[in-house]
Design a protein around this motif. Structure first.
Motif, PDB file in Angstrom:
ATOM      1  N   LEU A   1      -7.148   0.375   3.525  1.00 20.63           N
ATOM      2  CA  LEU A   1      -6.815  -1.038   3.604  1.00 20.63           C
ATOM      3  C   LEU A   1      -7.855  -1.853   2.835  1.00 20.63           C
TER       4      LEU A   1
ATOM      5  N   HIS B   1       1.186   5.272   1.382  1.00 24.26           N
ATOM      6  CA  HIS B   1       0.812   6.054   2.559  1.00 24.26           C
ATOM      7  C   HIS B   1      -0.584   6.651   2.357  1.00 24.26           C
TER       8      HIS B   1
ATOM      9  N   PHE C   1       0.837  -1.196   0.000  1.00 28.79           N
ATOM     10  CA  PHE C   1       0.000   0.000   0.000  1.00 28.79           C
ATOM     11  C   PHE C   1       0.871   1.245   0.000  1.00 28.79           C
TER      12      PHE C   1
ATOM     13  N   ILE D   1       3.695  -0.545   3.848  1.00 31.25           N
ATOM     14  CA  ILE D   1       3.201   0.775   3.447  1.00 31.25           C
ATOM     15  C   ILE D   1       4.405   1.585   2.962  1.00 31.25           C
TER      16      ILE D   1
ATOM     17  N   MET E   1      -2.982   3.623   8.541  1.00 33.69           N
ATOM     18  CA  MET E   1      -2.426   3.575   7.192  1.00 33.69           C
ATOM     19  C   MET E   1      -1.667   4.848   6.837  1.00 33.69           C
TER      20      MET E   1
END
Length: 360
Positions: free
Chosen positions: A213, A209, A207, A283, A248
């Motif tokens: 999710l 930043h 992922f 991330i 996240m």
């Protein structure tokens, strides 16, 4: 010679015998009316003829008083009272009554029953049932009550079965006394309980930043006692990071080489069964753009020059956290417009700076 005179007498066909036959019915429930059917008094006259006299309530007594068909609760023994009744009748012209005694039984019989369900009324599929705590409350005609356990021999419980799942299923209860049945019910629930939970971790593990999710490739398969299965989608409320919601958008200081690795836990609970599954995501503090930070010292070149002098030249790499980092123009990740294509003619020229990271 004889002399005569007369006097009068009265000759009657008088009653010479009286016999009492007791009534047929001798068993009663509390509060019943005394039934004198089948009882009679047979009077026999002097000429041998007979006649029947009906027995009336006023002729029947209990210890010299009218018969009480609603005894007090305290008078009952084993819910029964036995009474000796006397039938008394004085025929016309008799000065002495003829009497006969007979016995009746009054039962403190059941007026109604109420069922209290057992303590346990929720079961798994095919689980053994338990009648503990269940009872039948009997209210008798005299007003008193008593409790009988559902496990007593006088109680029959049917349709109390856990082989088929269902909500508010009905169990039937029968209480039997003196060959009479009194019925009631209680309800219970059987669940197709969970026997296994298998969690497949998502394949979405990389992922940027601030991304949301996602759980593509992930699944929860629930297996039940009946053998049936159900797929449950993974949702964000099932996934945690060290017991808390997943962040996240880490702080810039959390990143190492512009990456953060997190171990997430998927937790799913159904019918008291809990299963967890850990998996790892990465991330990235991704690049959002670049800009010139410092131009190189040398920005003047001669015609046909082919080599840059990038001393002191830097760009600023802007990242998703909002913190920019400097990078020298001489870094291998930077590509500049070929100088030889710019020095073929004179004048001011734009040098394009291209920065590539992770193939982008």
């Amino acid at each position: 010679k004889a002399y005569t005179t007369t006097f009068k007498i009265n000759v009657k066909n008088g009653i010479v015998k009286a016999e009492i036959t007791e009534p047929t019915k001798t068993t009663y429930d509390h509060g019943d009316t005394l039934d004198l059917t089948g009882g009679k008094i047979v009077l026999t006259r002097a000429d041998g003829t007979t006649e029947d006299v009906n027995i009336e309530n006023s002729m029947v007594t209990e210890s010299g008083s009218s018969v009480n068909m609603t005894p007090n609760v305290s008078e009952y023994t084993d819910n029964k009272v036995t009474k000796t009744l006397t039938i008394s009748y004085t025929p016309n012209e008799w000065t002495t009554a003829v009497t006969k005694t007979y016995t009746i039984t009054i039962n403190n019989s059941v007026e109604k029953v109420e069922v209290t369900a057992p303590t346990t009324v929720k079961y798994n599929l095919n689980e053994a049932t338990d009648l503990t705590g269940g009872k039948v409350t009997i209210t008798r005609k005299a007003g008193n009550t008593e409790d009988v356990d559902l496990t007593a021999s006088s109680v029959t419980v049917s349709d109390f079965d856990t082989s088929v799942a269902g909500t508010n299923k009905t169990a039937n209860v029968k209480y039997t006394e003196n060959s009479k049945d009194y019925t009631g019910t209680f309800t219970y629930t059987v669940i197709d309980n969970v026997t296994n939970i298998a969690i497949t971790a998502p394949t979405d593990v990389n992922f940027n930043h601030g991304d949301t999710l996602t759980f593509n490739g992930g699944n929860i398969k629930v297996t039940y006692a009946s053998g049936t299965t159900q797929d449950v989608a993974i949702t964000s409320d099932m996934v945690t990071e060290s017991g808390s919601a997943v962040n996240m958008s880490p702080a810039d200081s959390d990143y190492v080489d512009n990456k953060v690795t997190k171990t997430l836990t998927i937790t799913y609970t159904e019918d008291g069964v809990t299963q967890t599954q850990n998996y790892t995501i990465t991330i990235k503090n991704n690049v959002t753009g670049i800009k010139m930070l410092t131009n190189p010292t040398k920005v003047k070149y001669n015609l046909n020059d082919t080599k840059y002098d990038l001393t002191n030249g830097e760009i600023a790499i802007e990242r998703a956290t909002g913190v920019a980092t400097p990078l020298s123009l001489s870094d291998s990740k930077i590509i500049l417009t070929s100088l030889s294509t710019l020095t073929t003619t004179g004048g001011d020229k734009d040098v394009t700076v291209t920065y590539t990271e992770d193939g982008k």
